[in-house]
Design a protein around this motif. Sequence first.
Motif, PDB file in Angstrom:
ATOM      1  N   SER A  58       0.492  -1.537  -0.009  1.00 19.65           N
ATOM      2  CA  SER A  58       0.023   0.282  -0.419  1.00 19.65           C
ATOM      3  C   SER A  58       1.026   1.420   0.312  1.00 19.65           C
ATOM      4  O   SER A  58       0.112   2.208  -0.161  1.00 19.65           O
ATOM      5  N   ASN A  59       1.912   1.248   0.580  1.00 16.26           N
ATOM      6  CA  ASN A  59       2.812   2.766   0.208  1.00 16.26           C
ATOM      7  C   ASN A  59       3.770   2.521  -0.771  1.00 16.26           C
ATOM      8  O   ASN A  59       4.356   3.204  -0.881  1.00 16.26           O
ATOM      9  N   GLY A  60       3.269   1.498  -1.940  1.00 16.71           N
ATOM     10  CA  GLY A  60       4.326   2.334  -3.499  1.00 16.71           C
ATOM     11  C   GLY A  60       5.551   0.985  -3.403  1.00 16.71           C
ATOM     12  O   GLY A  60       5.817   1.898  -4.598  1.00 16.71           O
ATOM     13  N   ARG A  61       5.869   0.306  -2.052  1.00 15.51           N
ATOM     14  CA  ARG A  61       7.489   0.136  -2.358  1.00 15.51           C
ATOM     15  C   ARG A  61       7.026  -1.632  -3.083  1.00 15.51           C
ATOM     16  O   ARG A  61       6.173  -1.864  -2.177  1.00 15.51           O
ATOM     17  N   TYR A  62       7.827  -2.413  -3.223  1.00 16.53           N
ATOM     18  CA  TYR A  62       7.406  -4.210  -3.469  1.00 16.53           C
ATOM     19  C   TYR A  62       8.439  -4.823  -2.215  1.00 16.53           C
ATOM     20  O   TYR A  62       9.665  -3.886  -2.317  1.00 16.53           O
ATOM     21  N   THR A  63       7.791  -5.383  -2.076  1.00 15.02           N
ATOM     22  CA  THR A  63       8.199  -6.353  -1.297  1.00 15.02           C
ATOM     23  C   THR A  63       8.554  -7.897  -1.575  1.00 15.02           C
ATOM     24  O   THR A  63       7.473  -8.240  -2.279  1.00 15.02           O
ATOM     25  N   LEU A  64       9.297  -8.412  -1.472  1.00 14.61           N
ATOM     26  CA  LEU A  64       9.566  -9.783  -1.428  1.00 14.61           C
ATOM     27  C   LEU A  64       8.440 -10.777  -1.342  1.00 14.61           C
ATOM     28  O   LEU A  64       8.416 -11.140  -0.548  1.00 14.61           O
ATOM     29  N   LEU A  65       7.623 -11.160  -2.246  1.00 13.66           N
ATOM     30  CA  LEU A  65       7.037 -12.591  -1.883  1.00 13.66           C
ATOM     31  C   LEU A  65       7.828 -13.495  -2.025  1.00 13.66           C
ATOM     32  O   LEU A  65       7.300 -14.294  -0.328  1.00 13.66           O
ATOM     33  N   LYS A  66       7.959 -14.112  -2.273  1.00 16.83           N
ATOM     34  CA  LYS A  66       8.664 -15.873  -2.459  1.00 16.83           C
ATOM     35  C   LYS A  66      10.232 -15.625  -3.965  1.00 16.83           C
ATOM     36  O   LYS A  66      10.030 -14.674  -4.582  1.00 16.83           O
ATOM     37  N   THR A  67      11.233 -16.482  -3.556  1.00  9.92           N
ATOM     38  CA  THR A  67      12.036 -16.390  -4.174  1.00  9.92           C
ATOM     39  C   THR A  67      12.196 -18.606  -4.862  1.00  9.92           C
ATOM     40  O   THR A  67      12.018 -19.259  -4.390  1.00  9.92           O
ATOM     41  N   TYR A  68      11.524 -18.506  -6.522  1.00 12.96           N
ATOM     42  CA  TYR A  68      11.610 -19.585  -6.774  1.00 12.96           C
ATOM     43  C   TYR A  68      13.172 -20.486  -7.633  1.00 12.96           C
ATOM     44  O   TYR A  68      13.536 -19.766  -8.290  1.00 12.96           O
ATOM     45  N   PRO A  69      13.484 -21.098  -7.171  1.00 13.35           N
ATOM     46  CA  PRO A  69      15.195 -22.177  -7.997  1.00 13.35           C
ATOM     47  C   PRO A  69      14.306 -22.420  -9.800  1.00 13.35           C
ATOM     48  O   PRO A  69      13.638 -22.800  -9.896  1.00 13.35           O
ATOM     49  N   ILE A  70      15.517 -21.862 -10.307  1.00 14.84           N
ATOM     50  CA  ILE A  70      15.667 -22.618 -11.824  1.00 14.84           C
ATOM     51  C   ILE A  70      16.032 -23.934 -12.120  1.00 14.84           C
ATOM     52  O   ILE A  70      17.009 -23.767 -11.659  1.00 14.84           O
ATOM     53  N   CYS A  71      14.961 -23.953 -13.164  1.00 11.80           N
ATOM     54  CA  CYS A  71      15.347 -25.392 -13.308  1.00 11.80           C
ATOM     55  C   CYS A  71      16.452 -25.912 -13.995  1.00 11.80           C
ATOM     56  O   CYS A  71      16.953 -26.688 -14.001  1.00 11.80           O
ATOM     57  N   ARG A  72      16.629 -24.686 -14.588  1.00  3.15           N
ATOM     58  CA  ARG A  72      17.190 -24.971 -17.005  1.00  3.15           C
ATOM     59  C   ARG A  72      17.167 -23.831 -17.269  1.00  3.15           C
ATOM     60  O   ARG A  72      15.960 -22.730 -17.122  1.00  3.15           O
ATOM     61  N   TRP A  73      18.392 -23.053 -17.465  1.00  3.32           N
ATOM     62  CA  TRP A  73      18.212 -22.501 -18.267  1.00  3.32           C
ATOM     63  C   TRP A  73      20.015 -22.086 -19.122  1.00  3.32           C
ATOM     64  O   TRP A  73      20.466 -22.863 -18.538  1.00  3.32           O
ATOM     65  N   SER A  74      19.913 -22.111 -19.830  1.00  2.00           N
ATOM     66  CA  SER A  74      21.136 -22.402 -20.946  1.00  2.00           C
ATOM     67  C   SER A  74      21.590 -21.432 -22.059  1.00  2.00           C
ATOM     68  O   SER A  74      21.312 -20.000 -21.572  1.00  2.00           O
ATOM     69  N   GLY A  75      22.906 -21.798 -22.451  1.00  2.00           N
ATOM     70  CA  GLY A  75      24.332 -20.824 -23.171  1.00  2.00           C
ATOM     71  C   GLY A  75      24.877 -20.153 -22.144  1.00  2.00           C
ATOM     72  O   GLY A  75      25.319 -21.238 -20.772  1.00  2.00           O
ATOM     73  N   GLN A  76      25.292 -19.355 -21.825  1.00  2.00           N
ATOM     74  CA  GLN A  76      26.321 -18.680 -20.536  1.00  2.00           C
ATOM     75  C   GLN A  76      25.735 -17.126 -20.288  1.00  2.00           C
ATOM     76  O   GLN A  76      25.275 -16.850 -20.439  1.00  2.00           O
ATOM     77  N   LEU A  77      26.377 -16.999 -18.911  1.00  2.00           N
ATOM     78  CA  LEU A  77      26.301 -16.008 -18.311  1.00  2.00           C
ATOM     79  C   LEU A  77      26.414 -14.542 -19.905  1.00  2.00           C
ATOM     80  O   LEU A  77      27.806 -14.622 -20.287  1.00  2.00           O
ATOM     81  N   GLY A  78      25.678 -13.629 -19.616  1.00  2.00           N
ATOM     82  CA  GLY A  78      25.863 -12.216 -20.485  1.00  2.00           C
ATOM     83  C   GLY A  78      24.562 -12.802 -21.222  1.00  2.00           C
ATOM     84  O   GLY A  78      23.535 -13.342 -21.678  1.00  2.00           O
ATOM     85  N   PRO A  79      24.185 -11.405 -22.202  1.00  2.00           N
ATOM     86  CA  PRO A  79      22.841 -11.128 -22.710  1.00  2.00           C
ATOM     87  C   PRO A  79      22.808 -12.198 -23.976  1.00  2.00           C
ATOM     88  O   PRO A  79      23.134 -12.566 -24.667  1.00  2.00           O
ATOM     89  N   LYS A  80      21.492 -11.943 -25.043  1.00  2.00           N
ATOM     90  CA  LYS A  80      21.245 -12.771 -26.208  1.00  2.00           C
ATOM     91  C   LYS A  80      21.617 -12.104 -27.195  1.00  2.00           C
ATOM     92  O   LYS A  80      21.406 -10.650 -26.683  1.00  2.00           O
TER      93      LYS A  80
END
Length: 323
Positions: free
Chosen positions: A68-90
């Motif tokens: 209600s104060n217009g600020r975001y609060t962390l709700l939940k952190t989810y583990p990522i099961c899979r991402w591909s490639g390397q660190l760095g942009p597409k």
Amino acid sequence: MLKPAVAVLGTALLLAGCQDGGGSARSRAPIPTATLDLMQSKGMSQRDPILIRSYKKESEMEVWKMGSNGRYTLLKTYPICRWSGQLGPKVREGDRQAPEGFYSVTPSLMNPNSSYYLSFDTGFPNAFDRSKGRTGSNLMVHGSCSSRGCFAMTDEAIAEIYAIAREAFAGGQRSFQFQSYPFRMTAKNMALHRADPNIGFWKNLKEGSDYFEVKHQEPKVAVCAGRYSFNSSGTCSNAFDAAVAQKSASDEREIASLVNSGTKAVNLVYGDGSQHSSFRGFFAKSTGPEVSRPELLASGPREVVVTDGPSTTASLKKDDQDN
């Protein structure tokens, strides 16, 4: 403030559903009771706006909700099961890179009939990507545990994230920001990866991250002179207050201290992306969901120590315009 948009968004969601065959039952599943209870304990409503942050190196995705104060609060952190490639942009279609940057997800990017259970499109390429000539399409956050440039979350996790986003749209949110990072933008990580060719780009991302870390408000994103610009008013300069500037300066001092104390510069080389440690070996049974390129996940990333000289250290003190 957001209420007048509800009717318009309702129509947009219906149109999106028609385009995807009318929507699936799984896309209408409620938010799990435990997550609703968590929201309540944090003073949140299921229809409050959301913001999502993703980190490749840590293989984690965070869902934040506005209070209600217009600020975001962390709700939940989810583990990522899979991402591909390397660190760095597409950079281009087919490079298996999951995107990095600041994206806007609208109701039309939600896919209730995804072949990977449920999904939403990150919005790649955005204006920044297009300014660099980067190509690619259908870069998604979806279910299962298989990735070709996407963030695979498992069916259970994407069902929950999808429901949270759906309810935020129903509450009047026009779009939510998806912030995708190579790693948590800490001083330690910036020091460790200071010799990476992408360091200029990552420093630019950190500017937006710093604003969110301090203000817990969504940075307004623009593109100016080939860089992300945050909260600017028609200029290429970021419009940050003293608290954000203080955090950035403090991080720079910590980075310099880490470098001076002997912290080695490293590059992480992945076989083909990674996954959260909680999933290691979890899908070994043949009855489990498909895991893309499991043989390349077994050993984890290879850490390569990089010899950096004065020129690399000096680059930490200036903006790299050619990212």
